[in-house]
Design a protein around this motif. Structure first.
Motif, PDB file in Angstrom:
ATOM      1  N   ALA A  36       0.829  -1.211   0.000  1.00  0.00           N
ATOM      2  CA  ALA A  36       0.000   0.000   0.000  1.00  0.00           C
ATOM      3  C   ALA A  36       0.859   1.255   0.000  1.00  0.00           C
ATOM      4  O   ALA A  36       0.462   2.289  -0.539  1.00  0.00           O
ATOM      5  CB  ALA A  36      -0.943  -0.004   1.197  1.00  0.00           C
ATOM      6  N   TRP A  37       2.054   1.171   0.604  1.00  0.00           N
ATOM      7  CA  TRP A  37       2.938   2.333   0.664  1.00  0.00           C
ATOM      8  C   TRP A  37       3.663   2.575  -0.653  1.00  0.00           C
ATOM      9  O   TRP A  37       4.052   3.700  -0.953  1.00  0.00           O
ATOM     10  CB  TRP A  37       3.951   2.189   1.802  1.00  0.00           C
ATOM     11  CG  TRP A  37       4.500   3.525   2.156  1.00  0.00           C
ATOM     12  CD1 TRP A  37       5.501   4.205   1.506  1.00  0.00           C
ATOM     13  CD2 TRP A  37       4.057   4.395   3.191  1.00  0.00           C
ATOM     14  NE1 TRP A  37       5.698   5.437   2.085  1.00  0.00           N
ATOM     15  CE2 TRP A  37       4.825   5.567   3.119  1.00  0.00           C
ATOM     16  CE3 TRP A  37       3.078   4.275   4.185  1.00  0.00           C
ATOM     17  CZ2 TRP A  37       4.644   6.622   4.005  1.00  0.00           C
ATOM     18  CZ3 TRP A  37       2.906   5.333   5.057  1.00  0.00           C
ATOM     19  CH2 TRP A  37       3.686   6.483   4.959  1.00  0.00           C
ATOM     20  N   LEU A  38       3.834   1.540  -1.465  1.00  0.00           N
ATOM     21  CA  LEU A  38       4.640   1.673  -2.677  1.00  0.00           C
ATOM     22  C   LEU A  38       3.858   1.658  -3.987  1.00  0.00           C
ATOM     23  O   LEU A  38       4.332   2.178  -4.992  1.00  0.00           O
ATOM     24  CB  LEU A  38       5.688   0.547  -2.732  1.00  0.00           C
ATOM     25  CG  LEU A  38       6.761   0.576  -1.670  1.00  0.00           C
ATOM     26  CD1 LEU A  38       7.649  -0.657  -1.800  1.00  0.00           C
ATOM     27  CD2 LEU A  38       7.599   1.837  -1.754  1.00  0.00           C
ATOM     28  N   ASP A  39       2.695   1.049  -4.016  1.00  0.00           N
ATOM     29  CA  ASP A  39       1.962   0.833  -5.256  1.00  0.00           C
ATOM     30  C   ASP A  39       1.016   2.002  -5.542  1.00  0.00           C
ATOM     31  O   ASP A  39       0.140   2.310  -4.721  1.00  0.00           O
ATOM     32  CB  ASP A  39       1.178  -0.473  -5.145  1.00  0.00           C
ATOM     33  CG  ASP A  39       0.564  -0.901  -6.455  1.00  0.00           C
ATOM     34  OD1 ASP A  39       0.190  -0.040  -7.282  1.00  0.00           O
ATOM     35  OD2 ASP A  39       0.453  -2.119  -6.665  1.00  0.00           O
TER      36      ASP A  39
ATOM     37  N   TYR B  69      -8.049   3.035   4.799  1.00  0.00           N
ATOM     38  CA  TYR B  69      -7.998   2.349   3.517  1.00  0.00           C
ATOM     39  C   TYR B  69      -7.785   0.841   3.697  1.00  0.00           C
ATOM     40  O   TYR B  69      -8.483   0.028   3.117  1.00  0.00           O
ATOM     41  CB  TYR B  69      -6.900   2.959   2.638  1.00  0.00           C
ATOM     42  CG  TYR B  69      -6.686   2.226   1.344  1.00  0.00           C
ATOM     43  CD1 TYR B  69      -7.655   2.235   0.341  1.00  0.00           C
ATOM     44  CD2 TYR B  69      -5.516   1.513   1.115  1.00  0.00           C
ATOM     45  CE1 TYR B  69      -7.466   1.542  -0.838  1.00  0.00           C
ATOM     46  CE2 TYR B  69      -5.318   0.831  -0.067  1.00  0.00           C
ATOM     47  CZ  TYR B  69      -6.298   0.849  -1.050  1.00  0.00           C
ATOM     48  OH  TYR B  69      -6.107   0.161  -2.231  1.00  0.00           O
ATOM     49  N   LEU B  70      -6.810   0.491   4.532  1.00  0.00           N
ATOM     50  CA  LEU B  70      -6.530  -0.933   4.774  1.00  0.00           C
ATOM     51  C   LEU B  70      -7.760  -1.661   5.325  1.00  0.00           C
ATOM     52  O   LEU B  70      -8.000  -2.820   4.995  1.00  0.00           O
ATOM     53  CB  LEU B  70      -5.348  -1.086   5.722  1.00  0.00           C
ATOM     54  CG  LEU B  70      -3.988  -0.659   5.166  1.00  0.00           C
ATOM     55  CD1 LEU B  70      -2.956  -0.577   6.290  1.00  0.00           C
ATOM     56  CD2 LEU B  70      -3.521  -1.584   4.054  1.00  0.00           C
ATOM     57  N   ALA B  71      -8.526  -0.987   6.150  1.00  0.00           N
ATOM     58  CA  ALA B  71      -9.729  -1.594   6.745  1.00  0.00           C
ATOM     59  C   ALA B  71     -10.788  -1.899   5.687  1.00  0.00           C
ATOM     60  O   ALA B  71     -11.637  -2.776   5.885  1.00  0.00           O
ATOM     61  CB  ALA B  71     -10.300  -0.682   7.823  1.00  0.00           C
ATOM     62  N   ARG B  72     -10.746  -1.198   4.562  1.00  0.00           N
ATOM     63  CA  ARG B  72     -11.724  -1.415   3.484  1.00  0.00           C
ATOM     64  C   ARG B  72     -11.319  -2.549   2.552  1.00  0.00           C
ATOM     65  O   ARG B  72     -12.134  -3.001   1.750  1.00  0.00           O
ATOM     66  CB  ARG B  72     -11.907  -0.138   2.669  1.00  0.00           C
ATOM     67  CG  ARG B  72     -12.559   0.987   3.424  1.00  0.00           C
ATOM     68  CD  ARG B  72     -12.989   2.134   2.505  1.00  0.00           C
ATOM     69  NE  ARG B  72     -11.948   2.663   1.642  1.00  0.00           N
ATOM     70  CZ  ARG B  72     -11.188   3.712   1.924  1.00  0.00           C
ATOM     71  NH1 ARG B  72     -11.331   4.341   3.074  1.00  0.00           N
ATOM     72  NH2 ARG B  72     -10.292   4.148   1.056  1.00  0.00           N
ATOM     73  N   LEU B  73     -10.079  -2.986   2.623  1.00  0.00           N
ATOM     74  CA  LEU B  73      -9.605  -4.016   1.679  1.00  0.00           C
ATOM     75  C   LEU B  73     -10.008  -5.410   2.130  1.00  0.00           C
ATOM     76  O   LEU B  73     -10.170  -5.705   3.264  1.00  0.00           O
ATOM     77  CB  LEU B  73      -8.086  -3.921   1.517  1.00  0.00           C
ATOM     78  CG  LEU B  73      -7.580  -2.626   0.898  1.00  0.00           C
ATOM     79  CD1 LEU B  73      -6.062  -2.645   0.804  1.00  0.00           C
ATOM     80  CD2 LEU B  73      -8.183  -2.408  -0.482  1.00  0.00           C
TER      81      LEU B  73
END
Length: 136
Positions: free
Chosen positions: A20-23, A132-136
């Motif tokens: 998530a930090w790089l893409d 955002y991570l919680a939505r994945l």
């Protein structure tokens, strides 16, 4: 040079937080310092020597800017070190335990904004990452 350290734990595996930090497909969804700002574009070559450019869109469009820099170290799933456009280093270390990821960010401070403002801004960036991570 003064630094601040911000630590946050995400309910997500380390590999996902790292990606998530790089893409760019992830960055465009969360990398902003305030809820009323947008991320109109994100470019990232997530390898040592690669560059990143992330657009920050202000609510009124008058203060838009591009956050950019170079990746100095990229160790898969555990460490990202980059230098932002004004020459300040930033490091991110990731540690996973029981499916959660502890992120530790060390930011070298700049002179234009107070340490508190910079801590608040980067904390908001991490809050948006968590949402955002919680939505994945």
């Amino acid at each position: 040079m003064k630094t601040i350290t911000i630590t946050r734990t995400f309910d997500a595996p380390r590999k996902l937080v790292f990606e998530a930090w790089l893409d760019p497909k992830h960055l465009i969804n969360w990398h902003r310092g305030s809820s009323d700002w947008t991320t109109p574009f994100a470019e990232s070559d997530g390898r040592k020597g690669g560059t990143f450019r992330i657009g920050y869109g202000s609510p009124d469009g008058k203060n838009d800017f591009t956050f950019e820099g170079v990746y100095d170290e990229v160790t898969p799933y555990s460490r990202i070190v980059f230098t932002v456009g004004d020459g300040r280093p930033v490091s991110i270390d990731l540690a996973e335990s029981e499916g959660k990821t502890r992120l530790t960010l060390v930011l070298t401070l700049e002179d234009m904004h107070s340490a508190e403002q910079q801590r608040d801004g980067w904390t908001q960036v991490l809050v948006h990452l968590g949402e955002y991570l919680a939505r994945l």
